[in-house]
Write an enzyme that holds these catalytic residues in place. Sequence first.
Site, PDB file in Angstrom:
ATOM      1  N   ASP A 342     -10.578 -10.254 -34.885  1.00 20.86           N
ATOM      2  CA  ASP A 342     -10.239  -8.833 -34.983  1.00 20.86           C
ATOM      3  C   ASP A 342      -9.652  -8.338 -33.670  1.00 20.86           C
ATOM      4  O   ASP A 342      -8.704  -7.575 -33.653  1.00 20.86           O
ATOM      5  CB  ASP A 342     -11.472  -8.001 -35.373  1.00 20.86           C
ATOM      6  N   ARG A 346     -13.915  -6.761 -26.942  1.00 19.36           N
ATOM      7  CA  ARG A 346     -15.255  -6.161 -26.991  1.00 19.36           C
ATOM      8  C   ARG A 346     -16.275  -7.159 -27.546  1.00 19.36           C
ATOM      9  O   ARG A 346     -15.980  -8.335 -27.702  1.00 19.36           O
ATOM     10  CB  ARG A 346     -15.215  -4.868 -27.805  1.00 19.36           C
ATOM     11  N   ASP A 347     -17.455  -6.661 -27.853  1.00 18.81           N
ATOM     12  CA  ASP A 347     -18.529  -7.557 -28.291  1.00 18.81           C
ATOM     13  C   ASP A 347     -18.380  -7.918 -29.765  1.00 18.81           C
ATOM     14  O   ASP A 347     -19.342  -7.829 -30.533  1.00 18.81           O
ATOM     15  CB  ASP A 347     -19.887  -6.893 -28.025  1.00 18.81           C
ATOM     16  N   GLU A 348     -17.161  -8.283 -30.180  1.00 18.92           N
ATOM     17  CA  GLU A 348     -16.927  -8.794 -31.533  1.00 18.92           C
ATOM     18  C   GLU A 348     -16.146 -10.103 -31.424  1.00 18.92           C
ATOM     19  O   GLU A 348     -16.715 -11.155 -31.439  1.00 18.92           O
ATOM     20  CB  GLU A 348     -16.172  -7.769 -32.383  1.00 18.92           C
ATOM     21  N   ASP A 355      -9.282  -8.464 -41.732  1.00 24.34           N
ATOM     22  CA  ASP A 355      -8.160  -8.357 -40.808  1.00 24.34           C
ATOM     23  C   ASP A 355      -7.182  -9.512 -41.030  1.00 24.34           C
ATOM     24  O   ASP A 355      -5.963  -9.331 -41.049  1.00 24.34           O
ATOM     25  CB  ASP A 355      -8.657  -8.371 -39.356  1.00 24.34           C
ATOM     26  N   TRP A 407     -12.188  -7.978 -47.917  1.00 29.95           N
ATOM     27  CA  TRP A 407     -12.510  -8.921 -46.831  1.00 29.95           C
ATOM     28  C   TRP A 407     -12.665 -10.307 -47.475  1.00 29.95           C
ATOM     29  O   TRP A 407     -11.912 -11.225 -47.172  1.00 29.95           O
ATOM     30  CB  TRP A 407     -13.769  -8.468 -46.082  1.00 29.95           C
ATOM     31  N   GLU A 608      -6.217  -0.498 -32.852  1.00 25.42           N
ATOM     32  CA  GLU A 608      -7.112  -0.558 -34.006  1.00 25.42           C
ATOM     33  C   GLU A 608      -7.027   0.704 -34.856  1.00 25.42           C
ATOM     34  O   GLU A 608      -7.080   0.656 -36.076  1.00 25.42           O
ATOM     35  CB  GLU A 608      -8.550  -0.741 -33.499  1.00 25.42           C
ATOM     36  N   HIS A 629      -5.808  -5.032 -31.810  1.00 27.34           N
ATOM     37  CA  HIS A 629      -6.230  -5.342 -33.174  1.00 27.34           C
ATOM     38  C   HIS A 629      -4.956  -5.555 -33.980  1.00 27.34           C
ATOM     39  O   HIS A 629      -4.173  -4.636 -34.126  1.00 27.34           O
ATOM     40  CB  HIS A 629      -6.959  -4.120 -33.743  1.00 27.34           C
TER      41      HIS A 629
HETATM   42  C1  BGC Z   1     -13.906  -4.937 -36.780  1.00 24.97           C
HETATM   43  C2  BGC Z   1     -12.861  -4.810 -37.834  1.00 24.97           C
HETATM   44  C3  BGC Z   1     -13.492  -5.291 -39.091  1.00 24.97           C
HETATM   45  C4  BGC Z   1     -14.531  -4.264 -39.397  1.00 24.97           C
HETATM   46  C5  BGC Z   1     -15.199  -4.378 -40.703  1.00 24.97           C
HETATM   47  C6  BGC Z   1     -14.953  -3.939 -37.115  1.00 24.97           C
HETATM   48  O1  BGC Z   1     -15.932  -3.778 -36.199  1.00 24.97           O
HETATM   49  O2  BGC Z   1     -13.416  -4.833 -35.495  1.00 24.97           O
HETATM   50  O3  BGC Z   1     -11.608  -5.143 -37.529  1.00 24.97           O
HETATM   51  O4  BGC Z   1     -12.659  -5.601 -40.125  1.00 24.97           O
HETATM   52  O5  BGC Z   1     -15.469  -4.159 -38.369  1.00 24.97           O
HETATM   53  O6  BGC Z   1     -15.229  -3.159 -41.195  1.00 24.97           O
END
Ligand code: BGC
Length: 722
Positions: A342, A346-348, A355, A407, A608, A629
């Site tokens: 994504d 950050r913390d993802e 995505d 998704w 984003e 993003h």
């Molecule tokens: C991500 C998105 C992802 C979403 C799900 C977010 O925190 O960064 O890109 O698809 O969560 O809703």
Amino acid sequence: MFDHAKWISPAVDYGRACPVFRKQFSAKAVKKATLAVTALGIYAAKLNGERVGDYVFAPGWTQYEKRLQYQQYDVTEMIREQNEISVTVGEGWMRGEINANFRPERDGTDQFKCAVPAGVLAELTLEYADGSREIIATDENWETAKTGILFSSIYNGETYEAGVVPTDFVAAKPIDPTLLPGFELIPQQGEKIIEQDRIAAAKLIITPKGEKVIDFGQNLTGYVEFTVNAKKGDVIRFHHGEVLDKNGNFYNENYREADAKFEYICAEGEQTYHAQFAFYGFRYICIESWPGEPKAENFTAIVVCSDIRRIGKLECSAPLVQKLFDNIFWGQRCNFLDVPTDCPQRDERLGWTGDAQVFVRTASYNYDVEKFFEKWLCDVEASRGRYGMPDNVVPRVWNGETASAAWGDVCCIVPWTIYQTYGNAELLRRNFNLMKDWVDAIGKVTHDEFLWTGCEHFGDWLGLDAEPGSYTGSSRKDFIASAFYIYSTSLVIKAGMELGEDVGRFEKLYEKVLAKFRETFTDYRTQTEHVLALHFGITTEPEKTAASLADMIRKNGTALATGFVGTPYLLHVLSSNGYTELAYDLFVREKFPSWLNQVKLGATTMWEHWDNIREDGEFWSKDMNSFNHYAYGSVADWIYEVACGIKPAKPGFAEAVIAPKPDARLGRLFASIDTRHGQISSGWTYANGQFRYEIETPVKTAITIDGKTKVVNAGKYIFYSK
Ligand code: BGC
């Protein structure tokens, strides 16, 4: 492979410092030497002090409970009489905070303790000139020591103490096999990750707060290399950020829990270094500590991403549009780091399936991503849980039971799209079960047969018609879920037809889900609901639905209100239902909300949210505000397929159609794709009240201009129209 090797780990607890594993050995004259290696974590292997291969962050990121890649390197040229092989291991995706499955447990302090030890499995096969063979394999005769990498974490960065020469080597210990995640070892399947580019710092800024900030001029993914002349023990510390705040001060609150810090304890003299086992998403670094005065020329950013080959080109004479195109390509490079993520900062930094689904068509035209997605689809498959649904993030790092609509539909959309662009029927065949199982799984979890109701969904994520305080646009979640149910079923039928598989059951299902949808959802209330009804062939009155969508957009000030679900199809449904001019109105719009608005506000990658930065200079939120993003970059597939009009007529562009829909406001627009059959391109220029089209195709192509179609063979063509 690995018949002789044992998994080994340090016998000593080095805390979060990275261990090095080594073995010294002598060798005769070699004909061929091959190193096979993998790790629990990410590794860097060296032979006689020299780095083996150029793969960064090997062995890559897979669904580790099921699959772990190993790499093989030809090291023939690196072997001497006396040798030392060493493998340093960082936490990486398997053992760091990013992986909840193996998440290090907090032990009451802020220290993490990895549930899986750092480990190496390696086998060096020496084929000697005299015909004999020797294998140097990991076992208890290897040794480990603590390195100068005192801390390495994907989210939180790296701490390195230079000049530490590991000395206190002790024997490694074999890993108890029951502690290993239950993976199967597989040879490298995806693209390797590499250092793809180097970008010199653009300038040093002293912010109003007095911070020393280096600007690289481009938001990117990777790490910073620096050169410094220092005294032993001097400390360098910097933080990463994507933007400055409205006052021009350093800002990275949008990284949330990710510390994204780099710390370095200097050795004596001149030295050059970059993080080895951490990566960052950044345009700026804020230097908190540096011996003396930092200068821009001390710093170079190194771009790290999967080794994907650029095959697409987009050009426009309007500078803002050109910049948007550049940002889309950057967004892809930054987020194609072994899995489609994504965001990189950050913390993802997770493989969010929605995505990837939204962006895959654009992705497949911009770069050759067949191998990249082939590997990731195996992880989608491997991530499947109860009901057979994949996780919303792949590799799965937590344990959701059902996936969100749009998704999880990645299961159908990605194989089908990759097949369309590259024509590899084997890939489609290998994923046909994944496609069918996804559709079947919806049938198992829905609360109402032939619709998809219930379950947790993200809805039209970040849609602008969201209620205040919500991330989800106001399109009905059951509407979106049921619409995607129809769409994915239709893709299973199409795929089955291509593969010569029986699709009878899915044809029946398709009729039922379509009928039930039409009976249940008799009106379309949002832009996204209209878009889905049109794009998925749900509406029985496309003209009326398109007119109503156009009306809604105009009443909204000729502005979109769509989020992740509606946006990718928005311009497509307008242009295929007689509203091309309105599609262009949205595309060329420079005010919020629009693609060009973020470019005007200085974006160098895709944002984003439509208003990451608001008109008053404030940030939309600090929580969901990534400046990198790629999802809204999916507008590029409309440029390729509609504005320039290039589409495959047969999978892989064995035959093509080119039907450009120009608009004088863009001046000149050009797109090309290096397809499996050669270069295809279509461009147009507006001058003196006329469009001039330049088309080149490597295959039989139906060219449609001003409603007139000509079928041509490979060649270059020029047309004019009013
Ligand atoms: C991500 C998105 C992802 C979403 C799900 C977010 O925190 O960064 O890109 O698809 O969560 O809703």
